[in-house]
Design a protein around this motif. Structure first.
Motif, PDB file in Angstrom:
ATOM      1  N   TYR A 148     -10.301   6.070   2.102  1.00  0.00           N
ATOM      2  CA  TYR A 148     -10.348   5.873   0.777  1.00  0.00           C
ATOM      3  C   TYR A 148     -11.708   6.876   0.460  1.00  0.00           C
ATOM      4  O   TYR A 148     -11.872   7.488  -0.485  1.00  0.00           O
ATOM      5  CB  TYR A 148     -10.484   4.464   0.333  1.00  0.00           C
TER       6      TYR A 148
ATOM      7  N   VAL B 296       0.758  -1.264  -0.101  1.00  0.00           N
ATOM      8  CA  VAL B 296      -0.148  -0.131   0.081  1.00  0.00           C
ATOM      9  C   VAL B 296       0.789   1.472   0.072  1.00  0.00           C
ATOM     10  O   VAL B 296       0.499   2.256  -0.725  1.00  0.00           O
ATOM     11  CB  VAL B 296      -0.957   0.132   1.177  1.00  0.00           C
TER      12      VAL B 296
ATOM     13  N   ARG C 287      -7.545  -3.841   0.262  1.00  0.00           N
ATOM     14  CA  ARG C 287      -8.834  -4.685   0.378  1.00  0.00           C
ATOM     15  C   ARG C 287      -8.188  -6.265   0.354  1.00  0.00           C
ATOM     16  O   ARG C 287      -9.069  -7.002   0.698  1.00  0.00           O
ATOM     17  CB  ARG C 287      -9.726  -4.386  -0.676  1.00  0.00           C
TER      18      ARG C 287
ATOM     19  N   SER D  90      -3.859   1.978  -4.412  1.00  0.00           N
ATOM     20  CA  SER D  90      -3.528   1.517  -2.904  1.00  0.00           C
ATOM     21  C   SER D  90      -4.752   0.505  -2.395  1.00  0.00           C
ATOM     22  O   SER D  90      -4.682  -0.277  -1.632  1.00  0.00           O
ATOM     23  CB  SER D  90      -3.326   2.818  -2.301  1.00  0.00           C
ATOM     24  N   GLU D  91      -5.967   1.178  -2.885  1.00  0.00           N
ATOM     25  CA  GLU D  91      -7.120   0.655  -2.238  1.00  0.00           C
ATOM     26  C   GLU D  91      -7.300  -0.798  -2.640  1.00  0.00           C
ATOM     27  O   GLU D  91      -7.666  -1.660  -1.865  1.00  0.00           O
ATOM     28  CB  GLU D  91      -8.390   1.334  -2.844  1.00  0.00           C
ATOM     29  N   LYS D  92      -6.794  -1.057  -4.005  1.00  0.00           N
ATOM     30  CA  LYS D  92      -7.259  -2.381  -4.601  1.00  0.00           C
ATOM     31  C   LYS D  92      -6.079  -3.280  -3.746  1.00  0.00           C
ATOM     32  O   LYS D  92      -6.543  -4.567  -3.255  1.00  0.00           O
ATOM     33  CB  LYS D  92      -6.774  -2.318  -6.106  1.00  0.00           C
TER      34      LYS D  92
ATOM     35  N   LYS E 197      -6.232   4.716  -6.126  1.00  0.00           N
ATOM     36  CA  LYS E 197      -7.007   3.560  -6.254  1.00  0.00           C
ATOM     37  C   LYS E 197      -6.484   2.181  -6.378  1.00  0.00           C
ATOM     38  O   LYS E 197      -6.868   1.013  -6.178  1.00  0.00           O
ATOM     39  CB  LYS E 197      -7.678   3.714  -7.745  1.00  0.00           C
TER      40      LYS E 197
ATOM     41  N   ILE F 259     -10.609   2.364   5.097  1.00  0.00           N
ATOM     42  CA  ILE F 259     -11.505   2.343   4.002  1.00  0.00           C
ATOM     43  C   ILE F 259     -12.343   3.637   4.140  1.00  0.00           C
ATOM     44  O   ILE F 259     -12.792   4.254   3.153  1.00  0.00           O
ATOM     45  CB  ILE F 259     -12.447   1.056   4.297  1.00  0.00           C
TER      46      ILE F 259
END
Length: 220
Positions: A139, A38, A110, A105-107, A103, A136
């Protein structure tokens, strides 16, 4: 437009070095690995901050020139408006790179969902879930921030187009500036929440690492 403030999306980067990993990773080591990915994913996000700030300062300077000149100096105002429009386009390129980085990073982040399910120790499971929930939220806040910033760019560009219209009604310009100020107010508020959530995440991550039993070293 006069209330415009530089967008500062500050993310404290903490580097962790994991030593003595086993070939067979346990869930906590897997959590560590994801969190480091991340950090890497948000590197491009970090790289956009300084250029964005410089572009915003440059544009603000041009905007102030336009306001000081007034529409009586139309040729110069038109020229400056073209210069400002180019800067708005450049800002858009940087914010899109920033968005792409978040985005990514979020992928990566998760992936923690399945790893958390593997953790047996109740306290570690609770702390890792808390870390997940905080991020979360971060984000989600960024999504708001990005939407507001994108809207601001659109309104800025419209304003400079209006300045290029010699017959524009000054009341229309005032209304446009009011809209812009309202959006930038939302940007400032969302940015503050984003920074607060980023700090909360980093503090929680530090605490998680300290209590996890991993042999790690860190530095800011």
């Amino acid at each position: 437009m006069s209330n415009k403030s530089s967008l500062l999306l500050v993310c404290m980067i903490v580097v962790f070095i994991l030593s003595g990993c086993l070939n067979e990773q346990n869930p906590i080591e897997k959590v560590y690995e994801v969190l480091e990915k991340v950090v890497e994913s948000e590197q491009a996000f970090e790289e956009q901050q300084e250029p964005l700030i410089e572009l915003e300062k440059k544009e603000k300077k041009i905007y102030d020139q336009i306001i000081s000149l007034g529409m009586k100096e139309f040729p110069e105002v038109s020229k400056l408006s073209d210069e400002a429009t180019v800067i708005v386009d450049d800002r858009k390129k940087h914010i899109l790179k920033e968005h792409e980085s978040i985005k990514a990073s979020e992928k990566e982040f998760r992936a923690l969902t399945e790893i958390i399910d593997e953790i047996d120790e109740p306290e570690q499971k609770e702390k890792s879930q808390k870390l997940f929930d905080i991020m979360i939220e971060r984000y989600a806040i960024y999504d708001d921030l990005f939407q507001h910033y994108s809207k601001a760019l659109e309104l800025d560009k419209q304003l400079y187009s209006m300045f290029k219209n010699k017959d524009i009604n000054l009341m229309d310009i005032d209304e446009q500036i009011t809209k812009i100020n309202e959006v930038y107010g939302k940007i400032i508020e969302a940015n503050e929440r984003f920074n607060e959530k980023t700090k909360e995440y980093n503090d929680t991550k530090l605490s998680f690492y300290k209590e996890s039993g991993l042999n790690v070293k860190w530095k800011e």
